[in-house]
Each structure stands twice: as structure tokens, then as C-alpha cells.
Design a protein around this motif. Structure first.
Motif: not given
Length: 310
Positions: A85-113
Motif C-alpha cells: 500500500f505504501i509503495i502504491a502511494i509513493i509510486s502514485g505521487v511520482m506519476l502524479y507530479g509530471p502529469i499535473m505540470k500540464k493541468y491545474d490542480f484539482g482538475m476534473i475533466r467532466s467533458d471527457k470519457s
């Protein structure tokens, strides 16, 4: 009160002033699920209740959460799950950082799939609950080592404290005054108060001692215990020590994991974070399944195109 049974432990609870709880069992070494409990008014000795703590819905939930009714094997298995569970959290944070550089924090793309909306919700809840999930995950892993820590303490510090009695015969007959054991323990640690007394022959003492576990009176020190060993025949204090670091780490991890140090408001907050974590886990599972389906569909389309070209 309970004929043919012996008193093993006596507890005090700060939330129940002037009350004391006794654990009685067929023998000092009987398994925990054989215990019966009696609550007394410590001023008058009147029996107030006989709570049943090892039955019912909450007991089942607690056992499922701590060891899945599988003893130490269940605890260690849950500890392994906690590490994952801890490994999943840490890996999730590592993936989240680069992705959110492109988007606003807290963004929910409600118009997408639907999958992208679930992905955004998963990421948002995960980052909001990050600190809490890490604390609960780490302390949960520590708590699964309870039996290991107890064994280390028994073989280490406790063995040292009772070493002078190694070859002595177990105490028999009338024991010294319990009030006197409390008194000498308090005199040795006047800034502390008794939290638990264990009788001779239990796993937290020796065959010759009362063990009076003292605790502090601040929010932190009230979670830390200091064992005072009192000769059960003479009533003399034989040793008083601060617990080793690994035991204190376990003691401090328990309230952090269960959220039971701030009253009902904190428990409600813990419950809300629990719900958020369940949503995170379910959404993560959904996204994993959806990704597999999407990959299979894409592979099928590629194979279909290759067939057409051929």
C-alpha cells in the motif's frame, strides 16, 4: 464474581474515572479469547458491569482488521499488504507530479470519457489524502509487528529485569498487597500514574512479580508505558525502566493509526478519510481493469488492420 478463575490484569481508563476493569481467566496462561471482564467502582468495590469484549460485530471487525482471525500469520500478511500500500502511494505521487505540470490542480475533466473522469477523481483524492494515507499505512505496518515487538521485549528488557529471579521458584500462597505495589510504583515515578497491573505468571510479567505499567499525563507520555516490577511476596520494588525505542514506537503508532487520541471529532475525520481511501482504492481498481480492456481493444484493432492489409 467468577469462581474458579484468576485475575490476570487490572486496567484503568482515563475516560472512565473511578472505575477499574479486571481481566479474569481460567489460568494465567489462558488464551485471550477465554477472558471475562468485570468493571468495578474502585471506591466501593461494587460491580458496575460485565462487558463482553470478545464478541459482537465490532469485535469481528477489529479482528479482521488486525489479524483476520489468523494470529501472527494474519498480522504479518496484513503487514506485507501495508508495505505494498505504501509503495502504491509513493509510486502514485511520482506519476502524479509530471502529469499535473500540464493541468491545474484539482482538475476534473467532466467533458471527457468516464475513465478520464475517474482518473482525475482518483488523482485528486489521492493527493489530498496523501499525508493521512502515508501515516495510516506506515503505522499500520508497525502495528502488525505487535507480537514481534512483544517477543523482543520479553526476551530483552523483561528478561534483564527478572534475571535475579531466574532460578527462584514461582510465588505461591498469599501475595503481597496490591495497594502497596501501586504505592511503591507511584513513589518511584511520582509524575506518572498506573495504567495497567499484570499479575505474576502472565506474559507481561514474571512468575514472581506484579508488573505495574505507569504512564505519563501529557498527550504524548500518556501513550508511553514504564514497567515497574514489584516482588509479589515482599512488596519491594525491584526494577523500573523506560521501554525500549521499538516498544515506544509501537505505542505511538497505535493512536495515530486508529485516530483515538482526539475524541469523537478526530474519529469522524478519520472515518471521512477512510471513505476517501476506499474510493481511491475502488477507482484505482476500476482504472486498472479499464486500462486492460482498452489495451486489449487496441490490440484487437491493430490485428484487424494487419489482417486487412494482408
Amino acid at each position: 464474581m467468577h469462581p474458579q478463575k484468576v485475575v490476570r490484569y487490572i486496567f484503568w481508563d482515563d475516560d472512565e474515572p473511578n472505575q477499574v476493569m479486571m481481566d479474569v481467566a481460567p489460568s494465567m496462561t489462558a488464551p485471550p479469547d477465554s477472558s471475562k471482564y468485570v468493571v468495578l467502582d474502585e471506591r466501593t468495590g461494587e460491580i458496575l458491569s460485565r462487558p463482553v469484549l470478545n464478541k459482537g460485530f465490532m469485535y469481528i471487525m477489529l479482528q479482521l482488521h488486525t489479524d483476520m482471525f489468523a494470529g501472527i500469520g494474519g498480522k504479518l500478511f496484513l503487514g506485507l499488504m501495508g508495505i505494498l500500500f505504501i509503495i502504491a502511494i509513493i509510486s502514485g505521487v511520482m506519476l502524479y507530479g509530471p502529469i499535473m505540470k500540464k493541468y491545474d490542480f484539482g482538475m476534473i475533466r467532466s467533458d471527457k470519457s468516464r475513465r478520464l473522469k475517474w482518473l482525475d477523481m482518483h488523482n485528486l483524492l489521492g493527493i489530498v489524502a496523501l499525508a493521512w494515507t502515508l501515516v495510516v499505512g506506515v503505522t499500520g505496518v508497525i502495528n502488525t509487528l505487535h507480537d514481534v515487538v512483544l517477543g523482543l521485549w520479553q526476551q530483552g528488557q523483561l528478561a534483564e529485569m527478572v534475571a535475579p529471579y531466574k532460578n527462584a521458584k514461582p510465588v505461591t500462597g498469599k501475595l503481597s498487597s496490591l495497594d502497596e505495589a501501586l504505592k511503591v510504583s507511584h513513589n518511584a515515578a511520582p509524575e506518572m500514574k498506573a495504567s495497567l497491573i499484570t499479575f505474576p505468571g502472565t506474559i507481561f510479567s514474571s512468575k514472581h512479580h506484579y508488573a505495574v505499567f505507569m504512564k505519563g499525563q501529557t498527550p504524548v507520555t500518556s501513550r508511553l508505558l514504564k514497567p515497574a516490577l514489584v516482588d509479589a511476596k515482599t512488596g519491594v520494588l525491584t526494577d523500573l525502566r523506560t521501554m525500549p525505542w521499538y516498544v515506544n514506537t509501537l505505542f505511538l503508532s497505535q493512536p495515530l493509526h486508529f485516530g483515538d487520541y482526539g475524541g469523537m471529532p478526530l474519529k469522524i475525520i478519520w472515518a471521512l478519510f477512510d471513505i476517501a481511501t476506499i474510493v481511491i482504492l475502488i477507482s484505482g481498481l476500476y482504472l486498472w481493469i479499464a486500462r486492460i480492456k482498452a489495451s486489449k481493444a487496441q490490440l484487437a484493432r491493430l490485428e484487424e488492420k494487419q489482417t486487412e492489409l494482408a
